[in-house]
Design a protein around this motif. Structure first.
Motif, PDB file in Angstrom:
ATOM      1  N   VAL A 142      -5.031  -9.076  -6.404  1.00  0.00           N
ATOM      2  CA  VAL A 142      -3.686  -9.328  -5.888  1.00  0.00           C
ATOM      3  C   VAL A 142      -3.373  -8.159  -4.969  1.00  0.00           C
ATOM      4  O   VAL A 142      -3.411  -7.004  -5.392  1.00  0.00           O
ATOM      5  N   VAL A 143      -3.065  -8.472  -3.718  1.00  0.00           N
ATOM      6  CA  VAL A 143      -2.877  -7.441  -2.700  1.00  0.00           C
ATOM      7  C   VAL A 143      -1.403  -7.381  -2.320  1.00  0.00           C
ATOM      8  O   VAL A 143      -0.872  -8.314  -1.713  1.00  0.00           O
ATOM      9  N   PHE A 144      -0.726  -6.287  -2.698  1.00  0.00           N
ATOM     10  CA  PHE A 144       0.668  -6.106  -2.306  1.00  0.00           C
ATOM     11  C   PHE A 144       0.713  -5.614  -0.874  1.00  0.00           C
ATOM     12  O   PHE A 144      -0.097  -4.801  -0.449  1.00  0.00           O
ATOM     13  N   LEU A 145       1.682  -6.129  -0.138  1.00  0.00           N
ATOM     14  CA  LEU A 145       1.823  -5.764   1.277  1.00  0.00           C
ATOM     15  C   LEU A 145       2.722  -4.552   1.412  1.00  0.00           C
ATOM     16  O   LEU A 145       3.618  -4.345   0.583  1.00  0.00           O
ATOM     17  N   PRO A 146       2.534  -3.737   2.455  1.00  0.00           N
ATOM     18  CA  PRO A 146       3.420  -2.587   2.645  1.00  0.00           C
ATOM     19  C   PRO A 146       4.826  -3.059   2.955  1.00  0.00           C
ATOM     20  O   PRO A 146       5.029  -4.137   3.510  1.00  0.00           O
ATOM     21  N   PRO A 147       5.831  -2.260   2.562  1.00  0.00           N
ATOM     22  CA  PRO A 147       7.210  -2.651   2.870  1.00  0.00           C
ATOM     23  C   PRO A 147       7.421  -2.665   4.373  1.00  0.00           C
ATOM     24  O   PRO A 147       6.746  -1.941   5.117  1.00  0.00           O
ATOM     25  N   PRO A 148       8.381  -3.473   4.836  1.00  0.00           N
ATOM     26  CA  PRO A 148       8.661  -3.490   6.274  1.00  0.00           C
ATOM     27  C   PRO A 148       9.203  -2.137   6.739  1.00  0.00           C
ATOM     28  O   PRO A 148       9.753  -1.389   5.923  1.00  0.00           O
ATOM     29  N   PRO A 149       9.055  -1.815   8.017  1.00  0.00           N
ATOM     30  CA  PRO A 149       9.571  -0.547   8.533  1.00  0.00           C
ATOM     31  C   PRO A 149      11.056  -0.387   8.219  1.00  0.00           C
ATOM     32  O   PRO A 149      11.814  -1.338   8.318  1.00  0.00           O
ATOM     33  N   GLY A 150      11.430   0.802   7.777  1.00  0.00           N
ATOM     34  CA  GLY A 150      12.829   1.100   7.487  1.00  0.00           C
ATOM     35  C   GLY A 150      13.276   0.648   6.116  1.00  0.00           C
ATOM     36  O   GLY A 150      14.430   0.808   5.765  1.00  0.00           O
ATOM     37  N   ALA A 151      12.378   0.093   5.313  1.00  0.00           N
ATOM     38  CA  ALA A 151      12.790  -0.377   3.965  1.00  0.00           C
ATOM     39  C   ALA A 151      12.778   0.759   2.976  1.00  0.00           C
ATOM     40  O   ALA A 151      12.166   1.750   3.134  1.00  0.00           O
TER      41      ALA A 151
END
Length: 151
Positions: A142-151
């Motif tokens: 299960v691959v978690f994605l990086p948070p969006p910029p500024g989150a």
């Protein structure tokens, strides 16, 4: 992993009495075999599963009560009681209970792969901090994605 056995998993119970705490939600496994796994989930208000990908599994969620706000491949959707959410393998998705009501739903994946072991691992973490959950998840497909910029 053992083959699936015939029988009934009674309401309010899980296989072998198992109840997992996963990211503030309660997961009760109902069935597990090599080819599929299912669980009942309760999402209290404000809980969520951040955007992630299952590269080796199809995932489904049948909504029993409440409302989910979802992000599927970057697009926003809403699901409510009676809806079926279809998440093909490789599709980035995030699941959010942004309401003041509890969500109850039924999940299943096919095939099971390493998800059963991942849920045990997350449940057993002394602290379910984001870095630990992300690292453990990556070892279990299960691959978690990086948070969006500024989150």
């Amino acid at each position: 992993m053992q083959p699936m056995s015939a029988g009934i998993t009674k309401a309010g119970t899980g296989i072998d009495g198992i109840v997992w705490n996963i990211l503030g939600q309660t997961y009760v496994p109902k069935q597990v075999s090599e080819t599929s796994m299912s669980w009942h989930a309760t999402f209290p208000p404000g809980t969520f599963v951040p955007p992630h990908i299952h590269p080796t599994q199809d995932e489904f969620i049948y909504m029993l009560e409440g409302r989910f706000d979802l992000v599927l491949e970057g697009k926003e959707f809403v699901a409510t009681a009676g809806d079926l959410i279809r998440l093909p393998m490789g599709l980035a998705h995030g699941i959010f209970n942004k309401t003041d009501q509890t969500v109850k739903c039924f999940f299943w994946v096919s095939p099971t792969r390493k998800l059963y072991d991942l849920f045990w691992g997350i449940h057993s973490l002394p602290e379910q901090n984001p870095d630990a959950v992300v690292a453990l998840s990556a070892k279990h497909e299960v691959v978690f994605l990086p948070p969006p910029p500024g989150a």
